[in-house]
Enzyme design. Structure first.
Site, mmCIF file in Angstrom:
data_model
loop_
_atom_site.group_PDB
_atom_site.id
_atom_site.type_symbol
_atom_site.label_atom_id
_atom_site.label_comp_id
_atom_site.label_asym_id
_atom_site.label_seq_id
_atom_site.Cartn_x
_atom_site.Cartn_y
_atom_site.Cartn_z
ATOM 1 N N HIS A 123 0.850 -1.192 0.000
ATOM 2 C CA HIS A 123 0.000 0.000 0.000
ATOM 3 C C HIS A 123 0.880 1.235 0.000
ATOM 4 C CE1 HIS A 123 -3.644 2.267 2.012
ATOM 5 N NE2 HIS A 123 -2.994 3.033 1.142
ATOM 6 N N HIS A 139 1.235 4.885 -2.631
ATOM 7 C CA HIS A 139 0.834 5.619 -3.839
ATOM 8 C C HIS A 139 2.100 6.224 -4.420
ATOM 9 C CE1 HIS A 139 -3.446 5.528 -2.527
ATOM 10 N NE2 HIS A 139 -2.850 5.395 -1.353
ATOM 11 N N HIS A 191 -9.521 1.259 -0.919
ATOM 12 C CA HIS A 191 -9.422 1.925 0.371
ATOM 13 C C HIS A 191 -10.808 1.885 1.017
ATOM 14 C CE1 HIS A 191 -5.661 3.377 -1.187
ATOM 15 N NE2 HIS A 191 -5.461 4.239 -0.219
ATOM 16 N N GLU A 193 -10.732 3.951 6.294
ATOM 17 C CA GLU A 193 -9.617 4.822 6.693
ATOM 18 C C GLU A 193 -10.212 5.896 7.597
ATOM 19 O OE1 GLU A 193 -7.754 6.985 3.468
ATOM 20 O OE2 GLU A 193 -6.073 7.643 4.714
ATOM 21 N N ASP A 251 1.992 4.159 2.570
ATOM 22 C CA ASP A 251 0.942 5.006 1.982
ATOM 23 C C ASP A 251 1.538 6.107 1.089
ATOM 24 O OD1 ASP A 251 -1.686 5.603 1.429
ATOM 25 O OD2 ASP A 251 -2.148 6.482 3.376
HETATM 26 N N1 ADE Z 1 -4.431 8.854 -2.094
HETATM 27 C C1 ADE Z 1 -3.177 8.903 -1.649
HETATM 28 N N2 ADE Z 1 -3.140 8.604 -0.339
HETATM 29 C C2 ADE Z 1 -4.398 8.317 0.042
HETATM 30 C C3 ADE Z 1 -5.008 7.915 1.249
HETATM 31 N N3 ADE Z 1 -4.309 7.753 2.379
HETATM 32 N N4 ADE Z 1 -6.337 7.734 1.274
HETATM 33 C C4 ADE Z 1 -7.049 7.913 0.169
HETATM 34 N N5 ADE Z 1 -6.536 8.279 -0.995
HETATM 35 C C5 ADE Z 1 -5.210 8.474 -1.064
HETATM 36 ZN ZN ZN Z 2 -3.572 4.902 0.477
#
Ligand code: ADE
Ligand code: ZN
Length: 349
Positions: free
Chosen positions: A29, A31, A209, A212, A290
């Site tokens: 996980h 990005h 996701h 969160e 993340d």
């Molecule tokens: N895009 C990048 N990081 C994210 C996150 N923590 N939650 C949702 N979208 C994201």
């Molecule tokens: Zn994320």
């Protein structure tokens, strides 16, 4: 050969950071746009003649004081505006992959957000080809197995997600799955049920996701309507005992990101993070970064800070690393080879 239990209890707490940093692991996980360090944002802005509303690297870093997910996303999308050419995407990804290799990441499954780029007139092929070339080079040069997961932006429409899928299909051999990210609350998984059904027919792996900032109900619909194989974050699941039983029974992995949760105020401090409770409930939890450039650390920093704050043990370090390989979308033979390396590392520590 000594048993694992003996090995684990013999590892003193002051050696935990070295254990965590050195152990082989997978990252599931992250990005890739969230790996853009301020220095690289400035370098790419200059290279491409893009204006950014910050005077210096320090000025930009000072803006990284987030109160929730949306306050981060606004800055994250602005940072990505410096990416224009295939080489930019390659440079960004290779920089992350070098850091991953240094953190003993053997396998990484990287999210990318094509709509952030196509909306600015960057072609899908520019994005995918640059990222994919970095994945190929990472295997050859760094020994890191790297794969891509295309994320749909959930604050945009279902129709736009379908258009993005169409644009990406000529490149379907360059990504292994699809995900769902961006602003969670108010954009439940069910908004994308039909797109995910199509992606499932096409044979892509599915993640999203959920939980969160959003409620456990979003985790339920990610499972039941999107039919995801992993849940990204999912930390709100601990508010729903029936959901916890479902996640444990079906062995649905959660890709947890402790420093992200701290920086986006999902938990007031790391000591109160529920990663230990998730493991104790029998969930296949993993630790991930993340958006490491924005949240104060790459995956090893997430491990070290989380263990220091919560008192997790060497046995739990082994479980988390083992889970990371189990939860990956790599083939069974590769997973077995990585898990053998993990076991050898612990036996030799
Ligand atoms: N895009 C990048 N990081 C994210 C996150 N923590 N939650 C949702 N979208 C994201
Ligand atoms: Zn994320």
């Amino acid at each position: 050969m000594t048993s694992h239990a003996q090995n684990f209890s013999a590892i003193p707490a002051d050696r935990l950071p070295a254990l965590l940093r050195g152990m082989p692991k997978a990252e599931l996980h992250m990005h890739i746009e969230g790996s853009l360090e301020p220095e690289l944002i400035f370098a790419l802005a200059q290279r491409n003649g893009v204006a950014i509303p910050y005077a210096s690297v320090e000025d930009l870093r000072r803006a990284y004081a987030f109160t929730n997910l949306q306050s981060f996303l606004d800055i994250y999308y602005a940072g990505a505006s410096v990416l224009l050419k295939e080489q930019d995407f390659y440079d960004m990804a290779l920089a992350y992959l070098q850091r991953a290799a240094a953190d003993n990441v053997l396998r990484t499954e990287m999210f990318f957000d094509p709509q952030t780029h196509t909306a600015r007139g960057v072609a899908m092929e520019t994005v995918v080809n640059g990222l994919h070339r970095a994945c190929v080079d990472a295997q050859a040069q760094l020994g890191v197995s790297a794969a891509l997961i295309l994320c749909f932006l959930r604050h945009l429409s279902e129709e736009e997600a379908f258009e993005t899928l169409e644009q990406a299909l000529p490149h379907r051999d360059k990504f292994i799955g699809v995900g769902l990210d961006s602003s969670e609350v108010g954009h439940p998984p069910e908004k994308f049920a039909r797109v995910f059904a199509r992606c499932r027919e096409l044979g892509f792996h599915l993640v999203a996701h959920a939980g969160e900032e959003g409620p456990p109900a979003y985790v339920w619909t990610a499972l039941d309507l999107l039919k995801v194989e992993r849940v990204d974050h999912g930390v709100q699941s601990s508010k729903d005992a029936a959901l916890m039983r479902r996640l444990a029974a079906d062995r649905i992995p959660l890709t947890v990101c402790p420093l992200s949760n701290l920086k986006l105020c999902v938990f007031p401090d790391l000591a109160q993070h529920n990663i230990g409770a998730l493991l104790d409930a029998g969930l296949v939890a993993t630790v991930n970064s993340d958006d490491p450039a924005y949240f104060g650390g790459y995956v090893n920093e997430n491990f070290v800070q989380t263990f220091a704050a919560t008192g997790l043990t060497a046995a739990q370090a082994y479980a988390l690393a083992q889970n990371s390989f189990t939860a990956s979308f790599a083939d069974a033979a590769a997973k077995r080879a990585w898990q053998d390396r993990l076991q050898g590392f612990f036996e030799g520590f």
